[in-house]
Scaffold this motif. Sequence first.
Motif, short mmCIF file in Angstrom:
data_model
loop_
_atom_site.label_atom_id
_atom_site.label_comp_id
_atom_site.label_asym_id
_atom_site.label_seq_id
_atom_site.Cartn_x
_atom_site.Cartn_y
_atom_site.Cartn_z
N HIS A 20 0.85 -1.19 0.00
CA HIS A 20 0.00 0.00 0.00
C HIS A 20 0.88 1.23 0.00
CE1 HIS A 20 -3.59 -2.32 0.45
NE2 HIS A 20 -2.95 -3.07 1.30
N HIS A 22 1.49 5.33 -2.31
CA HIS A 22 0.83 6.47 -2.93
C HIS A 22 0.03 6.05 -4.18
CE1 HIS A 22 0.05 10.65 -3.61
NE2 HIS A 22 0.71 10.68 -4.75
N THR A 25 -3.17 4.63 -3.07
CA THR A 25 -4.01 5.70 -2.52
C THR A 25 -4.70 6.47 -3.64
OG1 THR A 25 -2.55 5.89 -0.61
CG2 THR A 25 -3.99 7.76 -1.05
N ARG A 47 -11.78 12.25 -4.75
CA ARG A 47 -10.70 12.60 -3.83
C ARG A 47 -9.51 13.24 -4.55
NH1 ARG A 47 -8.16 8.30 -1.48
NH2 ARG A 47 -8.55 7.25 -3.44
N ILE A 49 -9.81 15.63 -6.91
CA ILE A 49 -10.21 16.91 -7.49
C ILE A 49 -9.29 18.04 -7.04
CG2 ILE A 49 -12.03 18.70 -7.43
CD1 ILE A 49 -14.08 16.38 -7.56
N GLN A 52 -12.63 22.62 -7.54
CA GLN A 52 -13.98 22.25 -7.07
C GLN A 52 -15.07 22.64 -8.06
OE1 GLN A 52 -14.57 20.39 -4.60
NE2 GLN A 52 -13.66 21.03 -2.66
N GLY A 60 -1.25 16.85 -9.88
CA GLY A 60 -0.37 15.96 -9.13
C GLY A 60 -0.59 14.48 -9.39
N LEU A 63 0.92 13.55 -12.70
CA LEU A 63 2.38 13.47 -12.56
C LEU A 63 2.78 12.13 -11.93
CD1 LEU A 63 4.99 15.88 -11.97
CD2 LEU A 63 4.58 14.69 -9.87
N ALA A 64 2.07 11.73 -10.87
CA ALA A 64 2.37 10.46 -10.20
C ALA A 64 2.14 9.28 -11.15
CB ALA A 64 1.50 10.31 -8.94
N LEU B 3 -9.25 21.62 -0.65
CA LEU B 3 -9.32 20.84 -1.88
C LEU B 3 -9.19 19.36 -1.57
CD1 LEU B 3 -7.15 22.62 -4.59
CD2 LEU B 3 -9.62 22.24 -4.60
N PRO B 4 -10.01 18.52 -2.23
CA PRO B 4 -9.90 17.08 -1.98
C PRO B 4 -8.47 16.56 -2.16
CG PRO B 4 -11.87 17.53 -3.27
CD PRO B 4 -11.13 18.84 -3.13
N TYR B 5 -7.76 17.00 -3.21
CA TYR B 5 -6.40 16.48 -3.44
C TYR B 5 -5.45 16.89 -2.32
CZ TYR B 5 -1.87 15.62 -5.62
OH TYR B 5 -0.58 15.19 -5.87
N LEU B 8 -6.14 14.53 0.44
CA LEU B 8 -5.58 13.21 0.13
C LEU B 8 -4.09 13.17 0.48
CD1 LEU B 8 -6.27 10.93 -2.87
CD2 LEU B 8 -3.91 11.59 -2.44
N LEU B 9 -3.38 14.26 0.18
CA LEU B 9 -1.95 14.31 0.51
C LEU B 9 -1.74 14.56 2.00
CD1 LEU B 9 -0.35 16.42 -2.41
CD2 LEU B 9 -0.22 13.95 -2.08
N THR B 28 1.86 5.94 4.71
CA THR B 28 1.72 5.01 3.59
C THR B 28 1.03 5.67 2.40
OG1 THR B 28 -0.31 4.16 4.54
CG2 THR B 28 1.70 2.92 5.01
N HIS B 29 0.18 6.68 2.66
CA HIS B 29 -0.56 7.34 1.58
C HIS B 29 0.36 8.09 0.61
CE1 HIS B 29 0.09 10.54 4.42
NE2 HIS B 29 -0.40 11.44 3.59
N VAL B 30 1.60 8.40 1.02
CA VAL B 30 2.54 9.11 0.13
C VAL B 30 3.81 8.30 -0.09
CG1 VAL B 30 1.67 11.45 0.52
CG2 VAL B 30 3.34 10.48 2.12
N LEU B 31 3.74 7.01 0.19
CA LEU B 31 4.91 6.14 0.12
C LEU B 31 5.15 5.65 -1.32
CD1 LEU B 31 6.94 4.80 2.16
CD2 LEU B 31 5.45 2.80 2.10
N GLY B 40 5.75 11.12 -7.17
CA GLY B 40 4.49 11.78 -7.54
C GLY B 40 3.91 12.59 -6.40
N ALA B 41 4.09 12.12 -5.16
CA ALA B 41 3.59 12.86 -4.00
C ALA B 41 4.43 14.11 -3.78
CB ALA B 41 3.61 11.97 -2.76
N GLY B 44 3.43 16.50 -6.49
CA GLY B 44 2.11 17.06 -6.17
C GLY B 44 2.21 18.12 -5.10
#
Lengths: 146, 124
Positions: A20, A22, A25, A47, A49, A52, A60, A63-64, B3-5, B8-9, B28-31, B40-41, B44
Motif C-alpha cells: 500500500h 501512494h 491511494t 478525492r 479533485i 472544485q 499531481g 504526474l504520479a 481541496l480534496p487532493y 488526500l496528501l 503510507t498514503h505518500v509512500l 508523484g507525491a 504534487g
Amino acid sequence: MTDAPIRTFDPVALFAHRFHGHGDTLGIVYHAHGPDWAELALPYDARLIGDQASGVIASGPILALMDMATSVGVWLKLDAFKAHATFDLRVDYLRPARPGRTVIGRGECYRITRSIAFVRGQAHDGDPADPLANVAGTFMATEGYW
Amino acid sequence: MSLPYSELLGLTEEPGESAPTLVMAFGTHVLGRPGFLHGGAIGGLLEMAAVAALQQVLAGEGAARIKPINLTVDYMRGGRDKPTRARGMVTRLGNRVANVEAIAWQDDPDRPIAAARMNYLIAR
C-alpha cells in the motif's frame, strides 16, 4: 503463431502484489504493456479533485501516474527490476482531464545507459490521439542498471 | 486548503509573508518504494506550494483562475520518514502567465529534496 520471448519482468505481478503506497491511494492500476512501455490507469475519483468548480482532477495525480508508468517502462526495457529513482520529470499539461473519465498514462523507455534511463510518455482519457499530458524525464539507477 | 487532493496528501499550511509553507506528513498514503516518499507525491506537493504562492500574490485580484501549463521537477534526495515542507516563489507575474519556482525540504531548506519550475496561465 510464434512463441513470445520469455521475459522475466512481469508488470502484472508487480501490480497484483503491490504494497500500500501512494499509487494505491490514488487508485492507479495496471492497464497494458509492451517490450519497452507500460500503460497504467487512474480511474476518476472525487478525492483527486483540484478544482472544485469544474470537478477536474489536480495535476499531481497525473504526474504520479506518469512517474510510475515511465518507471515500469524502464524495467520492461531492462526486463529486470532494478532500484532506481526519478531524477527529473517534465510534464506539459495539454488540456484538463475530463471529469468522470479514467486517465490512461503510457510511459516508454527509449534509451538506457549504465546510470541513466531516458523516458517519455503521454496521458489521455479515452482517445490516444487527443492526449492531455506529455512527459519527458530521466531515472537514475542507484547501483547502476548493469 | 479544503481541496480534496490537498486532503488526500494530508497537507497543512503555515502562513508566510511572501508565500505559505505547506507541510506533508509522512505515511503510507505518500509512500513510494519502501521507506521513501513517492516522486508523484513530492511533485504534487511542489505543485500545491506553487499554486498557494501564486494565489497569495493574486489575492487582491478576486476571481483570477490559475491553470497549469507545465512543470519540471528535479529530484535531489530521497524523501525519508519525516515531515516534508514546500514553499513556492513567484519569479514573474505577467498579465497572462506566471513563472513560479518551488522547493521541498525535510530538515533544512538549504538541502532541498526536490525543486520545480512551473508555468501557469492566469485567466482573469
